[in-house]
Motif scaffolding. Structure first.
Motif, short mmCIF file in Angstrom:
data_model
loop_
_atom_site.label_atom_id
_atom_site.label_comp_id
_atom_site.label_asym_id
_atom_site.label_seq_id
_atom_site.Cartn_x
_atom_site.Cartn_y
_atom_site.Cartn_z
N ARG A 22 0.88 -1.14 0.03
CA ARG A 22 -0.19 -0.01 -0.13
C ARG A 22 0.84 1.27 -0.12
O ARG A 22 0.45 2.16 -0.73
N LYS A 23 1.78 1.33 0.71
CA LYS A 23 3.03 2.46 0.65
C LYS A 23 3.57 2.56 -0.55
O LYS A 23 3.92 3.78 -0.92
N GLN A 25 2.02 1.94 -3.08
CA GLN A 25 0.92 2.21 -4.18
C GLN A 25 0.64 1.29 -5.32
O GLN A 25 0.42 1.47 -6.49
N CYS A 31 -7.18 -9.22 -2.34
CA CYS A 31 -6.11 -9.53 -1.20
C CYS A 31 -6.81 -10.63 -0.37
O CYS A 31 -7.71 -10.10 0.58
#
Length: 188
Positions: A22-23, A25, A31
């Protein structure tokens, strides 16, 4: 769409990996975190605060369509039935009207029901077609699923990542975690 099954010893690295993705992107379609089938491992992580849970789906092995061919087959049967049953009815009705056969009238049914009964026979054939054509999967997938099930039965967590078409998997992040194995499945 590319699907990667990451086999892990415990839940914590999966959580950390998802936060890293997520960091970075990284676009993720789906998931799933699949708990081990033996339910003996990772007792210390079962007491984690669920309010900080980062997984969209955490479920049992048998509830995931990708890992359970019977669920996937039922889904394909429903999809095929929504198309084949109405088209079978229309085809049977059209065939009865075009040929003007008296098949059901010869059996003792009223002549006025001939076309409708032809449509019903077509509808039944559409239902049978959806049942039988939704069948099997390739042997390669079956072998991969056996290996994945065996790992789950041995007490390992499975992290299933589905990435969009054309997006390369972030291999640096995937290899950076403490995974035992990464199995790549292709979905048609």
């Amino acid at each position: 769409m590319s699907i990667h099954v990451i086999i892990l010893k415990e839940k914590k690295p999966a959580k950390e990996l998802l936060l890293e993705l997520r960091k970075a992107q990284t676009p993720i379609l789906n998931c799933d975190l699949v708990e081990p089938l033996d339910n003996k491992s990772d007792h210390e992580n079962s007491n984690l605060d669920t309010s900080e849970e980062v997984f969209a789906n955490q479920s049992n092995f048998n509830n995931i369509k990708l890992l359970n061919p019977a669920l996937a087959r039922k889904d394909r049967q429903k999809t095929l039935a929504t198309w084949l049953i109405p088209f079978g009815f229309i085809a049977g009705l059209s065939f009865s009207q075009m040929t003007d056969l008296k098949t059901f009238a010869d059996m003792g049914f009223p002549n006025q029901l001939e076309k409708l009964l032809g449509g019903l026979v077509g509808m039944i054939s559409g239902a049978l077609g959806s049942f039988f054509s939704a069948g099997g999967i390739s042997q390669e997938i079956v072998d991969d699923l056996r290996a994945i099930r065996k790992k789950s039965e041995e007490g390992f967590w499975l992290l299933i990542l589905e990435l969009p078409i054309g997006i390369e998997a972030p291999w640096a992040l995937l290899k950076g975690i403490e995974s035992l194995e990464i199995i790549t499945l292709s979905k048609e």
